[in-house]
Every structure is written in structure tokens, then in C-alpha cells.
Design an enzyme around this catalytic site. Sequence first.
Site, PDB file in Angstrom:
ATOM      1  N   ASN A 195       0.872  -1.170   0.000  1.00 55.09           N
ATOM      2  CA  ASN A 195       0.000   0.000   0.000  1.00 55.09           C
ATOM      3  C   ASN A 195       0.915   1.227   0.000  1.00 55.09           C
ATOM      4  O   ASN A 195       1.471   1.579   1.031  1.00 55.09           O
ATOM      5  CB  ASN A 195      -0.882  -0.054   1.259  1.00 55.09           C
ATOM      6  CG  ASN A 195      -1.718   1.193   1.445  1.00 55.09           C
ATOM      7  OD1 ASN A 195      -1.803   2.036   0.555  1.00 55.09           O
ATOM      8  ND2 ASN A 195      -2.337   1.331   2.616  1.00 55.09           N
ATOM      9  N   LYS A 228       0.215   4.257  -0.341  1.00 52.63           N
ATOM     10  CA  LYS A 228      -0.420   5.453   0.224  1.00 52.63           C
ATOM     11  C   LYS A 228      -0.180   6.665  -0.688  1.00 52.63           C
ATOM     12  O   LYS A 228      -0.098   6.505  -1.907  1.00 52.63           O
ATOM     13  CB  LYS A 228       0.056   5.665   1.661  1.00 52.63           C
ATOM     14  CG  LYS A 228      -0.133   4.391   2.509  1.00 52.63           C
ATOM     15  CD  LYS A 228       0.020   4.584   3.977  1.00 52.63           C
ATOM     16  CE  LYS A 228      -0.210   3.262   4.690  1.00 52.63           C
ATOM     17  NZ  LYS A 228      -0.159   3.370   6.138  1.00 52.63           N
ATOM     18  N   HIS A 264      -9.558   1.326   4.720  1.00 54.92           N
ATOM     19  CA  HIS A 264      -8.289   1.467   5.441  1.00 54.92           C
ATOM     20  C   HIS A 264      -8.496   2.398   6.641  1.00 54.92           C
ATOM     21  O   HIS A 264      -9.287   3.344   6.570  1.00 54.92           O
ATOM     22  CB  HIS A 264      -7.219   2.019   4.503  1.00 54.92           C
ATOM     23  CG  HIS A 264      -5.853   1.979   5.117  1.00 54.92           C
ATOM     24  ND1 HIS A 264      -5.409   2.940   5.994  1.00 54.92           N
ATOM     25  CD2 HIS A 264      -4.861   1.063   5.023  1.00 54.92           C
ATOM     26  CE1 HIS A 264      -4.184   2.623   6.397  1.00 54.92           C
ATOM     27  NE2 HIS A 264      -3.830   1.480   5.827  1.00 54.92           N
ATOM     28  N   GLU A 274      -6.860   4.779   7.735  1.00 48.94           N
ATOM     29  CA  GLU A 274      -6.654   6.210   7.463  1.00 48.94           C
ATOM     30  C   GLU A 274      -7.894   6.818   6.809  1.00 48.94           C
ATOM     31  O   GLU A 274      -8.211   7.984   7.035  1.00 48.94           O
ATOM     32  CB  GLU A 274      -5.398   6.388   6.587  1.00 48.94           C
ATOM     33  CG  GLU A 274      -4.138   6.168   7.425  1.00 48.94           C
ATOM     34  CD  GLU A 274      -2.975   5.554   6.672  1.00 48.94           C
ATOM     35  OE1 GLU A 274      -2.945   5.601   5.439  1.00 48.94           O
ATOM     36  OE2 GLU A 274      -2.076   5.007   7.356  1.00 48.94           O
ATOM     37  N   GLU A 310      -5.510  -4.860  10.635  1.00 51.71           N
ATOM     38  CA  GLU A 310      -4.464  -3.867  10.884  1.00 51.71           C
ATOM     39  C   GLU A 310      -4.756  -3.132  12.185  1.00 51.71           C
ATOM     40  O   GLU A 310      -5.553  -2.177  12.202  1.00 51.71           O
ATOM     41  CB  GLU A 310      -4.421  -2.854   9.734  1.00 51.71           C
ATOM     42  CG  GLU A 310      -4.153  -3.472   8.387  1.00 51.71           C
ATOM     43  CD  GLU A 310      -3.602  -2.453   7.402  1.00 51.71           C
ATOM     44  OE1 GLU A 310      -2.482  -2.653   6.938  1.00 51.71           O
ATOM     45  OE2 GLU A 310      -4.279  -1.449   7.137  1.00 51.71           O
ATOM     46  N   GLY A 337       2.481   2.229  10.865  1.00 50.17           N
ATOM     47  CA  GLY A 337       3.451   3.307  10.705  1.00 50.17           C
ATOM     48  C   GLY A 337       4.138   3.720  11.993  1.00 50.17           C
ATOM     49  O   GLY A 337       4.793   4.750  12.050  1.00 50.17           O
ATOM     50  N   SER A 381       3.386  -2.186  10.413  1.00 53.09           N
ATOM     51  CA  SER A 381       4.835  -2.268  10.620  1.00 53.09           C
ATOM     52  C   SER A 381       5.413  -3.641  10.303  1.00 53.09           C
ATOM     53  O   SER A 381       6.324  -4.108  10.984  1.00 53.09           O
ATOM     54  CB  SER A 381       5.200  -1.835  12.051  1.00 53.09           C
ATOM     55  OG  SER A 381       4.804  -0.490  12.272  1.00 53.09           O
TER      56      SER A 381
HETATM   57  P1  PGA Z   1       2.752   0.216   7.749  1.00 57.60           P
HETATM   58  O1  PGA Z   1       1.307   0.453   7.089  1.00 57.60           O
HETATM   59  O2  PGA Z   1       3.325  -1.037   7.155  1.00 57.60           O
HETATM   60  O3  PGA Z   1       3.552   1.441   7.353  1.00 57.60           O
HETATM   61  O4  PGA Z   1       2.560   0.117   9.213  1.00 57.60           O
HETATM   62  C1  PGA Z   1       0.421  -0.616   6.859  1.00 57.60           C
HETATM   63  C2  PGA Z   1      -0.864  -0.076   6.278  1.00 57.60           C
HETATM   64  O5  PGA Z   1      -1.313   1.005   6.663  1.00 57.60           O
HETATM   65  O6  PGA Z   1      -1.467  -0.730   5.390  1.00 57.60           O
END
Ligand code: PGA
Length: 251
Positions: free
Chosen positions: A9, A11, A95, A97, A167, A173, A213
Site C-alpha cells: 500500500n 499510500k 483502510h 486512514e 491492521e 506506521g 509495521s
Molecule cells: P505500515 O502500514 O506497514 O507502514 O505500518 C500498513 C498499512 O497502513 O497498510
Amino acid sequence: MRKKIIAGNWKMNKTVEEAVELANAIKISLADCSEVDVVLCPPFTAIKAVSDVVSETLINVGSQNMSSEDAGAYTGEISATMLKELFVRYVILGHSERRQYYKENDFWINKKVVKALAKNLRPILCVGEMLADREAGNTEKVVEVQVREGLKDVPASAYTDLVIAYEPVWAIGTGKTATSAQAQEVHAFIRGIVADMVGKDAANAVRIQYGGSMKPDNAKELLSQPDIDGGLIGGAALDAASFIGIVKAGL
Ligand code: PGA
């Protein structure tokens, strides 16, 4: 046996030029990777260019969102048909976000999931609790609502095309990964909910990714858990070597 699926992803990162460079670097190692489903999810503006790069490989392209509507006066939205025209096969929906910053709720996310399936796109439905939910002992409650509402009206037969991404929001992140035991526990719980909703066969077929992560050095342990069928990778997907390392951990 469920085939593992590793999705990057990206983003809101990568210009077209940068996206092509990253896709090319990934293609060198993973063009013929058939043991794991590999999916790249660039920003909308780079989808066409990335699709062109991977067109004759086994690498799939996904988008990070999609409209619940077919066409019309929906300023700023992108339809399933438009995505399919660019050879998109997977679509990340709900997601955290999007839930957090754009107030997407389970009702709309469900409409998108149903629409994606109707258009032969494979949804990656994201679910996960916030840190406060976990600390209050509400992880299962929160995840259960997101799974049941997000997958409302999805027939059992669609679960082979569907991916769920667990998640935990506190792990996205932040460098804090859920331990493999913590993740496995929630994955098994999600599979149980699916079994309750649509039966054991669909529950055994649906792939459940972990996200938050995930890196080459923790991927192997996470991916070796019985109910973890892949990863949704954010930060580590922006670097070809890290992403390839995670895919290799899934082999
Ligand atoms: P990350 O993000 O690997 O940077 O923690 C995962 C995601 O948001 O899909």
C-alpha cells in the site's frame, strides 16, 4: 491451502516516475512469483504506469480506494469500471486512514465491498482496533462490528475473492508490530466470525492479511501463524528490497 497474498500500500507516495522505478525494481525479482500473490497499490495517478510495467508478469495491481457508485456526479471519485480499465484487480477498502481522516464508516465501506465484488474486483477489507480500544479490552468487539458490517450481504461464494486485512491501528506506521501471538489471536477470531456469518468453507477460504509495521525481519514469524495469510505493507513497501524481502518470507 490458502495462497499467501502480500500487498504493498504505497499510500500518498511516489510520482509517476518514482512509481515506475519502484515497480521495475520489484518486477526484476518477482515477475514470475507464483507461490505468493503479489499486489502493488500505487496512488491513482500512477496506476496506469505501474500496470504497464507489470503487464506481462504475475504481479497484480490494486487501488487504495474506490467509489461505491457506478458513474455520475460524484466529484473526486473513481469508479470500479475506471479502475478495471487500468487492469486493477484488487481494491483496498476501509483502510484505517480513510476511516480516521475521511470519516468513512462501515455502511459506506460495505457498499464499496459489495460494488467491487459485483464488478469482479477483489476487495481487501481493512479492519482493526485503535490503541484505546485494545487498552479498554474492546479489540474483539470493535473488530467484530467492522467485519460483520463491512461484509454484510456478501454471499459465501464471494469469500474466495475477498481478502480481509487485520491492521491494529496502533501498529500502523509506528514501528510497533503486534506480536505474532496477538495477531494470530485476532485472525482466528475473525475467521470464526466469518464461519458464523457464512459457514466453515468460506471461513477456510478467505485470506486474512496482517498489516502494521510488517518488515522483512518480522514477516517470517507473522506469516508462519496458521491464520495469517499474508501482509498489507505500508512503509516497507516503498523500498523494493524490503518489499521483496517480505514476499520471500512468505514463500
Ligand atoms: P505500515 O502500514 O506497514 O507502514 O505500518 C500498513 C498499512 O497502513 O497498510
